[in-house]
Design a protein around this motif. Structure first.
Motif, PDB file in Angstrom:
ATOM      1  N   MET A   1      55.546   1.128 -33.788  1.00  0.00           N
ATOM      2  CA  MET A   1      55.788   2.572 -33.767  1.00  0.00           C
ATOM      3  C   MET A   1      55.277   3.144 -32.452  1.00  0.00           C
ATOM      4  O   MET A   1      54.201   2.772 -31.987  1.00  0.00           O
ATOM      5  CB  MET A   1      55.075   3.260 -34.928  1.00  0.00           C
ATOM      6  CG  MET A   1      55.725   3.032 -36.254  1.00  0.00           C
ATOM      7  SD  MET A   1      54.917   3.915 -37.596  1.00  0.00           S
ATOM      8  CE  MET A   1      55.408   5.599 -37.262  1.00  0.00           C
ATOM      9  N   ILE A   2      56.084   4.020 -31.856  1.00  0.00           N
ATOM     10  CA  ILE A   2      55.654   4.717 -30.639  1.00  0.00           C
ATOM     11  C   ILE A   2      55.851   6.209 -30.871  1.00  0.00           C
ATOM     12  O   ILE A   2      56.712   6.625 -31.626  1.00  0.00           O
ATOM     13  CB  ILE A   2      56.427   4.258 -29.382  1.00  0.00           C
ATOM     14  CG1 ILE A   2      57.921   4.529 -29.530  1.00  0.00           C
ATOM     15  CG2 ILE A   2      56.176   2.803 -29.086  1.00  0.00           C
ATOM     16  CD1 ILE A   2      58.686   4.382 -28.244  1.00  0.00           C
ATOM     17  N   GLY A   3      55.036   6.994 -30.217  1.00  0.00           N
ATOM     18  CA  GLY A   3      55.140   8.441 -30.363  1.00  0.00           C
ATOM     19  C   GLY A   3      54.738   9.156 -29.093  1.00  0.00           C
ATOM     20  O   GLY A   3      54.257   8.539 -28.143  1.00  0.00           O
ATOM     21  N   ILE A   4      54.949  10.439 -29.085  1.00  0.00           N
ATOM     22  CA  ILE A   4      54.569  11.284 -27.965  1.00  0.00           C
ATOM     23  C   ILE A   4      53.293  12.016 -28.374  1.00  0.00           C
ATOM     24  O   ILE A   4      53.321  12.817 -29.315  1.00  0.00           O
ATOM     25  CB  ILE A   4      55.681  12.287 -27.610  1.00  0.00           C
ATOM     26  CG1 ILE A   4      56.963  11.537 -27.251  1.00  0.00           C
ATOM     27  CG2 ILE A   4      55.244  13.199 -26.483  1.00  0.00           C
ATOM     28  CD1 ILE A   4      58.168  12.430 -27.089  1.00  0.00           C
ATOM     29  N   PRO A   5      52.185  11.753 -27.695  1.00  0.00           N
ATOM     30  CA  PRO A   5      50.928  12.408 -28.079  1.00  0.00           C
ATOM     31  C   PRO A   5      51.043  13.935 -28.042  1.00  0.00           C
ATOM     32  O   PRO A   5      51.690  14.488 -27.160  1.00  0.00           O
ATOM     33  CB  PRO A   5      49.932  11.913 -27.029  1.00  0.00           C
ATOM     34  CG  PRO A   5      50.529  10.668 -26.477  1.00  0.00           C
ATOM     35  CD  PRO A   5      52.020  10.847 -26.576  1.00  0.00           C
ATOM     36  N   PHE A   6      50.470  14.585 -29.008  1.00  0.00           N
ATOM     37  CA  PHE A   6      50.385  16.042 -29.146  1.00  0.00           C
ATOM     38  C   PHE A   6      51.719  16.701 -29.484  1.00  0.00           C
ATOM     39  O   PHE A   6      51.771  17.898 -29.657  1.00  0.00           O
ATOM     40  CB  PHE A   6      49.788  16.697 -27.897  1.00  0.00           C
ATOM     41  CG  PHE A   6      48.485  16.102 -27.472  1.00  0.00           C
ATOM     42  CD1 PHE A   6      47.354  16.259 -28.255  1.00  0.00           C
ATOM     43  CD2 PHE A   6      48.393  15.349 -26.312  1.00  0.00           C
ATOM     44  CE1 PHE A   6      46.156  15.687 -27.890  1.00  0.00           C
ATOM     45  CE2 PHE A   6      47.192  14.788 -25.925  1.00  0.00           C
ATOM     46  CZ  PHE A   6      46.066  14.949 -26.710  1.00  0.00           C
ATOM     47  N   LEU A   7      52.801  15.951 -29.544  1.00  0.00           N
ATOM     48  CA  LEU A   7      54.094  16.531 -29.902  1.00  0.00           C
ATOM     49  C   LEU A   7      54.702  15.856 -31.125  1.00  0.00           C
ATOM     50  O   LEU A   7      55.899  15.952 -31.360  1.00  0.00           O
ATOM     51  CB  LEU A   7      55.078  16.433 -28.724  1.00  0.00           C
ATOM     52  CG  LEU A   7      54.781  17.326 -27.532  1.00  0.00           C
ATOM     53  CD1 LEU A   7      55.795  17.096 -26.421  1.00  0.00           C
ATOM     54  CD2 LEU A   7      54.787  18.791 -27.935  1.00  0.00           C
ATOM     55  N   SER A   8      53.879  15.183 -31.916  1.00  0.00           N
ATOM     56  CA  SER A   8      54.414  14.452 -33.065  1.00  0.00           C
ATOM     57  C   SER A   8      54.961  15.394 -34.137  1.00  0.00           C
ATOM     58  O   SER A   8      55.764  14.978 -34.961  1.00  0.00           O
ATOM     59  CB  SER A   8      53.354  13.528 -33.657  1.00  0.00           C
ATOM     60  OG  SER A   8      52.250  14.270 -34.088  1.00  0.00           O
ATOM     61  N   TRP A   9      54.549  16.649 -34.143  1.00  0.00           N
ATOM     62  CA  TRP A   9      55.104  17.609 -35.098  1.00  0.00           C
ATOM     63  C   TRP A   9      56.579  17.887 -34.803  1.00  0.00           C
ATOM     64  O   TRP A   9      57.348  18.197 -35.694  1.00  0.00           O
ATOM     65  CB  TRP A   9      54.308  18.914 -35.061  1.00  0.00           C
ATOM     66  CG  TRP A   9      54.344  19.597 -33.732  1.00  0.00           C
ATOM     67  CD1 TRP A   9      53.522  19.367 -32.665  1.00  0.00           C
ATOM     68  CD2 TRP A   9      55.271  20.600 -33.316  1.00  0.00           C
ATOM     69  NE1 TRP A   9      53.887  20.167 -31.612  1.00  0.00           N
ATOM     70  CE2 TRP A   9      54.963  20.935 -31.985  1.00  0.00           C
ATOM     71  CE3 TRP A   9      56.337  21.238 -33.933  1.00  0.00           C
ATOM     72  CZ2 TRP A   9      55.676  21.870 -31.264  1.00  0.00           C
ATOM     73  CZ3 TRP A   9      57.047  22.187 -33.209  1.00  0.00           C
ATOM     74  CH2 TRP A   9      56.705  22.494 -31.891  1.00  0.00           C
ATOM     75  N   LEU A  10      56.972  17.761 -33.544  1.00  0.00           N
ATOM     76  CA  LEU A  10      58.356  17.999 -33.150  1.00  0.00           C
ATOM     77  C   LEU A  10      59.120  16.699 -32.976  1.00  0.00           C
ATOM     78  O   LEU A  10      60.252  16.566 -33.416  1.00  0.00           O
ATOM     79  CB  LEU A  10      58.389  18.805 -31.847  1.00  0.00           C
ATOM     80  CG  LEU A  10      59.758  19.177 -31.316  1.00  0.00           C
ATOM     81  CD1 LEU A  10      60.522  20.005 -32.341  1.00  0.00           C
ATOM     82  CD2 LEU A  10      59.606  19.965 -30.015  1.00  0.00           C
ATOM     83  N   PHE A  11      58.510  15.739 -32.309  1.00  0.00           N
ATOM     84  CA  PHE A  11      59.130  14.441 -32.071  1.00  0.00           C
ATOM     85  C   PHE A  11      58.325  13.387 -32.826  1.00  0.00           C
ATOM     86  O   PHE A  11      57.356  12.862 -32.296  1.00  0.00           O
ATOM     87  CB  PHE A  11      59.134  14.100 -30.578  1.00  0.00           C
ATOM     88  CG  PHE A  11      59.826  15.118 -29.728  1.00  0.00           C
ATOM     89  CD1 PHE A  11      61.201  15.249 -29.756  1.00  0.00           C
ATOM     90  CD2 PHE A  11      59.101  15.953 -28.901  1.00  0.00           C
ATOM     91  CE1 PHE A  11      61.836  16.192 -28.965  1.00  0.00           C
ATOM     92  CE2 PHE A  11      59.725  16.898 -28.105  1.00  0.00           C
ATOM     93  CZ  PHE A  11      61.098  17.022 -28.140  1.00  0.00           C
ATOM     94  N   PRO A  12      58.702  13.089 -34.068  1.00  0.00           N
ATOM     95  CA  PRO A  12      57.918  12.125 -34.839  1.00  0.00           C
ATOM     96  C   PRO A  12      57.989  10.740 -34.205  1.00  0.00           C
ATOM     97  O   PRO A  12      58.883  10.463 -33.401  1.00  0.00           O
ATOM     98  CB  PRO A  12      58.584  12.144 -36.215  1.00  0.00           C
ATOM     99  CG  PRO A  12      59.928  12.709 -36.001  1.00  0.00           C
ATOM    100  CD  PRO A  12      59.851  13.587 -34.800  1.00  0.00           C
ATOM    101  N   PRO A  13      57.046   9.877 -34.563  1.00  0.00           N
ATOM    102  CA  PRO A  13      57.068   8.524 -34.000  1.00  0.00           C
ATOM    103  C   PRO A  13      58.382   7.814 -34.307  1.00  0.00           C
ATOM    104  O   PRO A  13      59.035   8.093 -35.307  1.00  0.00           O
ATOM    105  CB  PRO A  13      55.905   7.828 -34.705  1.00  0.00           C
ATOM    106  CG  PRO A  13      55.051   8.912 -35.227  1.00  0.00           C
ATOM    107  CD  PRO A  13      55.940  10.077 -35.478  1.00  0.00           C
ATOM    108  N   ARG A  14      58.730   6.903 -33.444  1.00  0.00           N
ATOM    109  CA  ARG A  14      59.940   6.103 -33.609  1.00  0.00           C
ATOM    110  C   ARG A  14      59.534   4.660 -33.819  1.00  0.00           C
ATOM    111  O   ARG A  14      58.472   4.234 -33.388  1.00  0.00           O
ATOM    112  CB  ARG A  14      60.814   6.214 -32.368  1.00  0.00           C
ATOM    113  CG  ARG A  14      61.331   7.606 -32.168  1.00  0.00           C
ATOM    114  CD  ARG A  14      62.216   7.687 -30.946  1.00  0.00           C
ATOM    115  NE  ARG A  14      62.776   9.012 -30.894  1.00  0.00           N
ATOM    116  CZ  ARG A  14      62.502   9.885 -29.955  1.00  0.00           C
ATOM    117  NH1 ARG A  14      61.687   9.573 -28.982  1.00  0.00           N
ATOM    118  NH2 ARG A  14      63.047  11.080 -29.979  1.00  0.00           N
TER     119      ARG A  14
END
Length: 155
Positions: free
Chosen positions: A102-115
């Motif tokens: 799983m990868i995600g964008i730190p601090f923006l997981s509310w908008l861009f959830p992990p993939r």
């Protein structure tokens, strides 16, 4: 070499993109549409050459198709593998999966959830999850492959 050890407990199906991401895509698409109308009012587009018209038409078609599939895309995780619908369906069978993370964008997981990034042989596939159930299954998949990798390294 096939790694066919992971099977989900149950089939999980849901939207590939979250509600927030769909709202963002809607705002962005509507803004681009309004901007396109403004451009067509201010510039005499019919006086431009055929290549400009085809380029603008192609961009408009790409926007509409992408927006449609952002709203309609679904993901299914079952005993066969992972499938995500889109303009073309992306499917990976469990026997082909070499690793998953799983990868995600730190601090923006509310908008861009992990993939979930899945490695199969020489290629990578990325899957999006729009619901909590899908993200939990992504975490299970990632953890199972990390533990399998760790167990192989310990031998």
């Amino acid at each position: 070499m096939t790694m066919n050890f992971y099977k989900p407990e149950k089939t999980v199906t849901g939207p590939a993109y979250s509600l927030w991401f769909k709202i963002l895509a809607s705002v962005f698409s509507i803004s681009l549409f309004v901007y396109a109308i403004d451009i067509t009012r201010r510039f005499p587009l019919l006086e431009y050459g055929l290549s400009v018209k085809v380029l603008l038409f192609g961009a408009a078609v790409m926007l509409v198709v992408s927006y449609y599939w952002f709203l309609r895309s679904t993901i299914t995780i079952d005993d066969k593998g992972i499938t995500q619908t889109w303009l073309y369906n992306r499917q990976v069978e469990w026997r082909d999966v070499r690793s998953a993370k799983m990868i995600g964008i730190p601090f923006l997981s509310w908008l861009f959830p992990p993939r979930l990034v899945v490695r199969t042989g020489n290629s990578f596939s990325t899957f999006n999850g729009g619901t909590q159930d899908i993200l939990i299954e992504f975490a299970h998949i990632s953890l199972a492959f990390q533990m399998h990798k760790q167990a192989g390294a310990d031998k």
